[in-house]
Design an enzyme around this catalytic site. Sequence first.
Site, mmCIF file in Angstrom:
data_model
loop_
_atom_site.group_PDB
_atom_site.id
_atom_site.type_symbol
_atom_site.label_atom_id
_atom_site.label_comp_id
_atom_site.label_asym_id
_atom_site.label_seq_id
_atom_site.Cartn_x
_atom_site.Cartn_y
_atom_site.Cartn_z
ATOM 1 N N VAL A 11 0.826 -1.210 0.000
ATOM 2 C CA VAL A 11 0.000 0.000 0.000
ATOM 3 C C VAL A 11 0.862 1.262 0.000
ATOM 4 C CG1 VAL A 11 -1.578 1.345 1.452
ATOM 5 C CG2 VAL A 11 -2.050 -1.049 0.969
ATOM 6 N N LYS A 35 14.607 -3.152 2.192
ATOM 7 C CA LYS A 35 13.640 -2.532 1.264
ATOM 8 C C LYS A 35 14.142 -1.169 0.799
ATOM 9 C CE LYS A 35 9.212 -4.538 2.288
ATOM 10 N NZ LYS A 35 7.894 -4.472 2.845
ATOM 11 N N PHE A 152 -8.428 1.044 -0.667
ATOM 12 C CA PHE A 152 -9.233 -0.036 -1.261
ATOM 13 C C PHE A 152 -8.550 -0.692 -2.454
ATOM 14 C CE2 PHE A 152 -12.160 2.882 0.852
ATOM 15 C CZ PHE A 152 -12.892 2.013 1.641
ATOM 16 N N PHE A 252 -17.020 -10.580 -7.936
ATOM 17 C CA PHE A 252 -16.866 -11.403 -6.723
ATOM 18 C C PHE A 252 -17.897 -12.528 -6.680
ATOM 19 C CE2 PHE A 252 -14.116 -8.031 -5.866
ATOM 20 C CZ PHE A 252 -13.211 -8.481 -4.934
ATOM 21 N N GLY A 256 -14.261 -20.491 -6.182
ATOM 22 C CA GLY A 256 -12.862 -20.906 -6.239
ATOM 23 C C GLY A 256 -12.457 -21.592 -4.954
ATOM 24 N N CYS A 263 -5.633 -9.305 3.238
ATOM 25 C CA CYS A 263 -6.703 -8.456 3.782
ATOM 26 C C CYS A 263 -7.938 -9.223 4.278
ATOM 27 C CB CYS A 263 -7.117 -7.423 2.743
ATOM 28 S SG CYS A 263 -5.801 -6.240 2.431
ATOM 29 N N LYS A 266 -7.683 -11.506 7.592
ATOM 30 C CA LYS A 266 -7.416 -10.801 8.854
ATOM 31 C C LYS A 266 -8.477 -9.742 9.146
ATOM 32 C CE LYS A 266 -4.373 -7.006 7.350
ATOM 33 N NZ LYS A 266 -5.276 -5.898 7.611
ATOM 34 N N LYS A 325 -3.840 -14.822 -5.377
ATOM 35 C CA LYS A 325 -4.539 -14.526 -6.630
ATOM 36 C C LYS A 325 -3.464 -14.204 -7.657
ATOM 37 C CE LYS A 325 -5.233 -9.606 -5.817
ATOM 38 N NZ LYS A 325 -6.181 -8.514 -5.795
#
Length: 434
Positions: A11, A35, A152, A252, A256, A263, A266, A325
């Site tokens: 994010v 990082k 989002f 959605f 599957g 996300c 949790k 995914k």
Amino acid sequence: MRIVMIGTGYVGLVSGACFADFGHEVVCVDKDQSKIDALLNGEIPIFEPGLDELVAKNVAAGRLSFTLDLAEALPGTDAVFIAVGTPSRRGDGHADLSYVYAAAREMAPLLPDGVVVVDKSTVPVGTGDEVERIIREEAPELSFSVASNPEFLREGAAIDDFKRPDRVVIGVNDAHAESVLEEIYRPLTRNESPLVSMSRRGAELTKYAANAFLATKIGFINEIADLCEKVGADVRDVSKGIGLDSRIGNRFLMPGPGYGGSCFPKDTLALLKTGQDYESPLRIVESVVASNDQRKRGMGRKVINALGGGDLHGKTVAVLGLTFKANTDDMRDSPAISVVQALQDAGIEVKAYDPEGMEQAKKVLSNVTYCEGPYEAMDGADALVIVTEWDTFRALDLDRVKGLLKDLIFVDLRNLYSRSDVEGTGFKYIGVGR
Ligand SMILES: NC(=O)c1ccc[n+]([C@@H]2O[C@H](COP(=O)([O-])OP(=O)(O)OC[C@H]3O[C@@H](n4cnc5c(N)ncnc54)[C@H](O)[C@@H]3O)[C@@H](O)[C@H]2O)c1
């Protein structure tokens, strides 16, 4: 506007790079030396399509920089976004807010007057109040605001989601914070993305409500898929038949192996915990969580049943796709973990391939033979199972697959293939809800 982004993960890095692309001056801070070193060397520590070009372009333009040092980043900043992780706390499923509170405590003595501290991490209702309390405790003289701006974006489509969001939600308790956030997001509202302004608590809850609702849609269609298998219907017909209803919507509704990722698992748990804390039970979300947990492991059983059950020691399964995914390298709570572990528990050897996720997968899945490509994974295996819907698995050369597999068992947990095509080549085909 001058913006500091605390946390350069999925994010923080995407948001920071996109804000810089809007023309703001952005400094991204992280505690993880590796990082920051990678970013300073022009390397991107995560896989996200388009992110390398976006970062390079904005670094070259002098609008985006990286540092480990908060004291270097914070002077003169208009807004500080907190985009650190909020994983599940071990034991009770509550969001672990220690990274958020630590960031607030560290930044407090260095913040300039008038700054807006914006929580972008997904945090339970009331976290903004606590961030405000911590900063006031550490810097009693400072004038500042605390706002909420839940994110989002979806991994794999993160830049597009950030730049063309359905909406931007801001949670503000004062006019100054509202005007600073409006200014930061002005380039988006010009594209007609609505900016929805509400109370800080409202924004915090909106994020959880959105994720829980989407998880519910997935859980719902997965259970309908199970019913389709029992009654002899095809879930793809049912999805289409309900999804064209604009009150329901077609997204959605793809069945599957269960939802995973950083996300939904949790956030649904954290929402349940909030419901318990406020004595406001969320029975629907409870059912969704239980149903999804069972489903992930159940998908391993589906493969085992396809192999005929019984003693499966000595059998090998080729697993295609490991990330939760497609188009990400994120393995957090991936259904592939449960599938692989269920196979291994039954004594089955696993050969696996994922286009981007293998480095992360190696950290969570052991005793797996990691292969260079899908066909190498299939070579000599007794069955094939597609777990993640990567494009590269959509058009496998079925004749070649036939030559490589020992048993012609094709388990398609993402319904990527037409049954007649696969069965026409001689395979036993097992999809989801068909
Ligand atoms: N990943 C997603 O798709 C997504 C989407 C929407 C919202 N969110 C939410 O956004 C938040 C961040 O998620 P993520 O996936 O980017 O996490 P992440 O684990 O990829 O990144 C978090 C980063 O914060 C850094 N960090 C932690 N404490 C720090 C500190 N005190 N100072 C500086 N850096 C610090 C870590 O080193 C890490 O690099 C979470 O609350 C998550 O729920 C994630």
